[in-house]
Design a protein around this motif. Sequence first.
Motif, mmCIF file in Angstrom:
data_model
loop_
_atom_site.group_PDB
_atom_site.id
_atom_site.type_symbol
_atom_site.label_atom_id
_atom_site.label_comp_id
_atom_site.label_asym_id
_atom_site.label_seq_id
_atom_site.Cartn_x
_atom_site.Cartn_y
_atom_site.Cartn_z
ATOM 1 N N THR A 108 -61.492 7.830 -16.355
ATOM 2 C CA THR A 108 -61.821 6.998 -17.508
ATOM 3 C C THR A 108 -60.747 7.086 -18.573
ATOM 4 O O THR A 108 -60.441 6.088 -19.248
ATOM 5 C CB THR A 108 -63.183 7.413 -18.102
ATOM 6 N N THR A 109 -60.146 8.262 -18.741
ATOM 7 C CA THR A 109 -59.126 8.455 -19.779
ATOM 8 C C THR A 109 -57.718 8.162 -19.238
ATOM 9 O O THR A 109 -57.093 7.177 -19.622
ATOM 10 C CB THR A 109 -59.212 9.882 -20.334
ATOM 11 N N LEU A 110 -57.251 8.996 -18.333
ATOM 12 C CA LEU A 110 -55.905 8.818 -17.790
ATOM 13 C C LEU A 110 -55.808 7.619 -16.862
ATOM 14 O O LEU A 110 -54.714 7.069 -16.675
ATOM 15 C CB LEU A 110 -55.473 10.080 -17.041
ATOM 16 N N GLY A 111 -56.920 7.205 -16.283
ATOM 17 C CA GLY A 111 -56.922 6.095 -15.328
ATOM 18 C C GLY A 111 -57.241 4.750 -15.933
ATOM 19 O O GLY A 111 -57.640 3.830 -15.218
ATOM 20 N N LEU A 112 -57.094 4.635 -17.257
ATOM 21 C CA LEU A 112 -57.284 3.340 -17.933
ATOM 22 C C LEU A 112 -58.671 2.756 -17.663
ATOM 23 O O LEU A 112 -58.822 1.619 -17.216
ATOM 24 C CB LEU A 112 -56.198 2.337 -17.496
ATOM 25 N N GLY A 113 -59.681 3.549 -17.949
ATOM 26 C CA GLY A 113 -61.046 3.076 -17.776
ATOM 27 C C GLY A 113 -61.528 3.071 -16.340
ATOM 28 O O GLY A 113 -62.562 2.473 -16.041
#
Length: 246
Positions: A108-113
């Motif tokens: 969610t954070t590093l993977g763009l949602g």
Amino acid sequence: MERLGKGLWGLVAAATLAGCASNSPQVANPADPWEGFNRRVFAFNQTLDRYALKPVAQGYDFVTPQPVQEGVGNFFSNLGELRTIINSALQWKWANAGVASGRFLVNTTLGLGGVLDPATRMGWNENEEDFGQTLAVWGVGEGPFVVLPLLGGRTLRHASGLPADWYTDPLTYVEDDATRYGLRGLELINYRASVLDQEQLIQGDRYSFLRDTYLQQRRFKVNDGEQGRDSFADDDFDFNADDFAE
């Protein structure tokens, strides 16, 4: 095993939406006592697919680059981690609950949602759990195979878990109807497009092949990868679970 959940959804989509079943005589399957009813629902589902969903999925697949399709699939899989967290806890699988929690936070954070999947590259592999699997751990029997309108083939136990799965799906709580239906439609079309190439693996009677494949894969998931004795598959049925893994 981390891709098994996605492969299973592909099988369920194909079982719901593949071409007509053959009318040739088939050996009765003890897991499918409602076969006559199921085949009629299956025929309805495949007609809907043939004239509506499959053409849309083919158009979507033609105009949408593969990386974009993978990103869409990653996004919805990331939302599914919340269901996995809850069901892992209900099954007392705390290690998997921790992995699913880590996957959700990282993607969610590093993977763009959730569009990207850095958690897998970090070695946190996906292992989906749903409420049907929770019911199995709680001792609920598998029950007969049933084909549902639009939703496709399930065991009765798997079908009984669907309401709980919907309540743990974040999309259920999107208040704007247009947005919620649009996301549901995108999820369905994206999954349908992902199994277009897999239809060529179907052999013989479509209904029987997809039913037996689903039952085999479902048992594989419920047993956490231990196939065990498959009393539902026909004697000449030979299937490798990796064939349908993404």
